[in-house]
Design a protein around this motif. Structure first.
Motif, PDB file in Angstrom:
ATOM      1  N   LEU A 190       0.814  -1.210   0.000  1.00  0.00           N
ATOM      2  CA  LEU A 190       0.000   0.000   0.000  1.00  0.00           C
ATOM      3  C   LEU A 190       0.853   1.268   0.000  1.00  0.00           C
ATOM      4  O   LEU A 190       0.320   2.367  -0.094  1.00  0.00           O
ATOM      5  N   GLY A 191       2.157   1.124   0.127  1.00  0.00           N
ATOM      6  CA  GLY A 191       3.062   2.268   0.178  1.00  0.00           C
ATOM      7  C   GLY A 191       3.442   2.604   1.604  1.00  0.00           C
ATOM      8  O   GLY A 191       2.743   2.257   2.556  1.00  0.00           O
ATOM      9  N   ASN A 192       4.571   3.283   1.764  1.00  0.00           N
ATOM     10  CA  ASN A 192       5.062   3.702   3.076  1.00  0.00           C
ATOM     11  C   ASN A 192       5.138   2.556   4.084  1.00  0.00           C
ATOM     12  O   ASN A 192       4.808   2.724   5.258  1.00  0.00           O
ATOM     13  N   HIS A 193       5.525   1.379   3.607  1.00  0.00           N
ATOM     14  CA  HIS A 193       5.740   0.190   4.448  1.00  0.00           C
ATOM     15  C   HIS A 193       4.450  -0.392   5.025  1.00  0.00           C
ATOM     16  O   HIS A 193       4.488  -1.107   6.026  1.00  0.00           O
ATOM     17  N   TRP A 194       3.311  -0.087   4.409  1.00  0.00           N
ATOM     18  CA  TRP A 194       2.021  -0.691   4.757  1.00  0.00           C
ATOM     19  C   TRP A 194       1.715  -1.792   3.743  1.00  0.00           C
ATOM     20  O   TRP A 194       1.947  -1.629   2.552  1.00  0.00           O
ATOM     21  N   TYR A 195       1.160  -2.906   4.237  1.00  0.00           N
ATOM     22  CA  TYR A 195       0.804  -4.032   3.384  1.00  0.00           C
ATOM     23  C   TYR A 195      -0.578  -4.545   3.781  1.00  0.00           C
ATOM     24  O   TYR A 195      -0.956  -4.505   4.953  1.00  0.00           O
ATOM     25  N   LYS A 196      -1.280  -5.049   2.791  1.00  0.00           N
ATOM     26  CA  LYS A 196      -2.578  -5.677   3.040  1.00  0.00           C
ATOM     27  C   LYS A 196      -2.466  -7.136   2.617  1.00  0.00           C
ATOM     28  O   LYS A 196      -1.944  -7.441   1.546  1.00  0.00           O
ATOM     29  N   LYS A 197      -2.924  -8.024   3.482  1.00  0.00           N
ATOM     30  CA  LYS A 197      -3.004  -9.451   3.152  1.00  0.00           C
ATOM     31  C   LYS A 197      -4.467  -9.809   3.020  1.00  0.00           C
ATOM     32  O   LYS A 197      -5.277  -9.495   3.894  1.00  0.00           O
ATOM     33  N   VAL A 198      -4.822 -10.459   1.927  1.00  0.00           N
ATOM     34  CA  VAL A 198      -6.193 -10.900   1.701  1.00  0.00           C
ATOM     35  C   VAL A 198      -6.181 -12.427   1.693  1.00  0.00           C
ATOM     36  O   VAL A 198      -5.504 -13.045   0.868  1.00  0.00           O
ATOM     37  N   ASN A 199      -6.942 -13.029   2.624  1.00  0.00           N
ATOM     38  CA  ASN A 199      -6.916 -14.491   2.704  1.00  0.00           C
ATOM     39  C   ASN A 199      -7.945 -15.115   1.763  1.00  0.00           C
ATOM     40  O   ASN A 199      -8.655 -14.420   1.031  1.00  0.00           O
ATOM     41  N   ALA A 200      -8.026 -16.435   1.779  1.00  0.00           N
ATOM     42  CA  ALA A 200      -8.897 -17.173   0.871  1.00  0.00           C
ATOM     43  C   ALA A 200     -10.375 -16.838   1.072  1.00  0.00           C
ATOM     44  O   ALA A 200     -11.180 -16.980   0.150  1.00  0.00           O
ATOM     45  N   LYS A 201     -10.753 -16.371   2.254  1.00  0.00           N
ATOM     46  CA  LYS A 201     -12.151 -15.999   2.528  1.00  0.00           C
ATOM     47  C   LYS A 201     -12.410 -14.525   2.253  1.00  0.00           C
ATOM     48  O   LYS A 201     -13.494 -14.029   2.508  1.00  0.00           O
ATOM     49  N   GLY A 202     -11.404 -13.800   1.776  1.00  0.00           N
ATOM     50  CA  GLY A 202     -11.552 -12.384   1.471  1.00  0.00           C
ATOM     51  C   GLY A 202     -11.333 -11.459   2.651  1.00  0.00           C
ATOM     52  O   GLY A 202     -11.490 -10.243   2.525  1.00  0.00           O
ATOM     53  N   ARG A 203     -10.948 -11.996   3.786  1.00  0.00           N
ATOM     54  CA  ARG A 203     -10.677 -11.148   4.952  1.00  0.00           C
ATOM     55  C   ARG A 203      -9.346 -10.438   4.768  1.00  0.00           C
ATOM     56  O   ARG A 203      -8.368 -11.033   4.291  1.00  0.00           O
ATOM     57  N   GLU A 204      -9.319  -9.170   5.166  1.00  0.00           N
ATOM     58  CA  GLU A 204      -8.128  -8.352   4.978  1.00  0.00           C
ATOM     59  C   GLU A 204      -7.456  -8.023   6.304  1.00  0.00           C
ATOM     60  O   GLU A 204      -8.123  -7.657   7.263  1.00  0.00           O
ATOM     61  N   ASN A 205      -6.142  -8.178   6.319  1.00  0.00           N
ATOM     62  CA  ASN A 205      -5.325  -7.788   7.457  1.00  0.00           C
ATOM     63  C   ASN A 205      -4.342  -6.730   6.983  1.00  0.00           C
ATOM     64  O   ASN A 205      -3.868  -6.780   5.845  1.00  0.00           O
ATOM     65  N   LEU A 206      -4.021  -5.775   7.856  1.00  0.00           N
ATOM     66  CA  LEU A 206      -3.070  -4.719   7.528  1.00  0.00           C
ATOM     67  C   LEU A 206      -1.834  -4.838   8.403  1.00  0.00           C
ATOM     68  O   LEU A 206      -1.938  -5.155   9.599  1.00  0.00           O
ATOM     69  N   TYR A 207      -0.669  -4.558   7.808  1.00  0.00           N
ATOM     70  CA  TYR A 207       0.606  -4.670   8.507  1.00  0.00           C
ATOM     71  C   TYR A 207       1.443  -3.432   8.206  1.00  0.00           C
ATOM     72  O   TYR A 207       1.543  -3.017   7.052  1.00  0.00           O
ATOM     73  N   PHE A 208       2.074  -2.863   9.238  1.00  0.00           N
ATOM     74  CA  PHE A 208       2.956  -1.711   9.070  1.00  0.00           C
ATOM     75  C   PHE A 208       4.325  -2.045   9.640  1.00  0.00           C
ATOM     76  O   PHE A 208       4.438  -2.568  10.749  1.00  0.00           O
ATOM     77  N   TYR A 209       5.368  -1.697   8.888  1.00  0.00           N
ATOM     78  CA  TYR A 209       6.747  -2.007   9.278  1.00  0.00           C
ATOM     79  C   TYR A 209       7.582  -0.743   9.367  1.00  0.00           C
ATOM     80  O   TYR A 209       7.340   0.230   8.643  1.00  0.00           O
ATOM     81  N   LYS A 210       8.554  -0.763  10.244  1.00  0.00           N
ATOM     82  CA  LYS A 210       9.540   0.310  10.346  1.00  0.00           C
ATOM     83  C   LYS A 210      10.903  -0.372  10.424  1.00  0.00           C
ATOM     84  O   LYS A 210      11.100  -1.258  11.272  1.00  0.00           O
ATOM     85  N   GLU A 211      11.795   0.025   9.536  1.00  0.00           N
ATOM     86  CA  GLU A 211      13.120  -0.590   9.461  1.00  0.00           C
ATOM     87  C   GLU A 211      13.024  -2.111   9.346  1.00  0.00           C
ATOM     88  O   GLU A 211      13.791  -2.854   9.961  1.00  0.00           O
ATOM     89  N   GLY A 212      12.034  -2.583   8.570  1.00  0.00           N
ATOM     90  CA  GLY A 212      11.873  -4.008   8.313  1.00  0.00           C
ATOM     91  C   GLY A 212      11.180  -4.800   9.399  1.00  0.00           C
ATOM     92  O   GLY A 212      10.954  -5.993   9.255  1.00  0.00           O
ATOM     93  N   ARG A 213      10.812  -4.146  10.510  1.00  0.00           N
ATOM     94  CA  ARG A 213      10.180  -4.844  11.638  1.00  0.00           C
ATOM     95  C   ARG A 213       8.717  -4.459  11.758  1.00  0.00           C
ATOM     96  O   ARG A 213       8.351  -3.298  11.577  1.00  0.00           O
ATOM     97  N   LEU A 214       7.888  -5.415  12.118  1.00  0.00           N
ATOM     98  CA  LEU A 214       6.467  -5.158  12.289  1.00  0.00           C
ATOM     99  C   LEU A 214       6.233  -4.233  13.478  1.00  0.00           C
ATOM    100  O   LEU A 214       6.712  -4.491  14.579  1.00  0.00           O
ATOM    101  N   ILE A 215       5.499  -3.157  13.239  1.00  0.00           N
ATOM    102  CA  ILE A 215       5.175  -2.191  14.283  1.00  0.00           C
ATOM    103  C   ILE A 215       3.701  -2.273  14.662  1.00  0.00           C
ATOM    104  O   ILE A 215       3.340  -2.146  15.820  1.00  0.00           O
TER     105      ILE A 215
END
Length: 112
Positions: free
Chosen positions: A68-93
């Motif tokens: 999504l940009g700026n170290h944000w990512y969206k994961k969409v699973n097989a059921k269509g549920r979405e999870n969001l992840y933000f990283y700083k310096e490669g680590r999950l914040i």
């Protein structure tokens, strides 16, 4: 243990030569010919830079990853549920998780 009167899925993944054999709930195994280079659990430890998918150990499916940009990512699973992840310096914040029956947020509070 039961969730909504159903037992949890039982998924087994094993590598045979260059193939991955995925067995779920004692049904006929599926065969993945593509390499599995990144799994959903790795989202908690490594930023998925340049990746567009990850393997779900829980249900044996391939999940979509969207940068999504700026170290944000969206994961969409097989059921269509979405999870969001933000990283700083490669680590999950921070992570916002939709587990179906529950939704929750994880936030790192201390530097390790």
């Amino acid at each position: 243990m039961f969730v909504n009167d159903k037992p949890p899925a039982q998924t087994y993944t094993r590598k045979q030569d260059s193939l991955f054999i995925i067995s779920r709930d004692n049904k006929r195994p599926q065969i993945y010919k593509e390499p599995i280079n990144y799994t959903t659990i790795q989202l908690f430890f490594e930023e998925p830079i340049g990746l567009t998918s990850c393997y779900s150990e829980e249900d044996g499916s391939i999940n979509k990853l969207v940068a999504l940009g700026n170290h944000w990512y969206k994961k969409v699973n097989a059921k269509g549920r979405e999870n969001l992840y933000f990283y700083k310096e490669g680590r999950l914040i921070k992570a916002s998780i939709d587990g179906g029956i529950i939704q929750f947020e994880l936030v790192a509070t201390a530097k390790m």
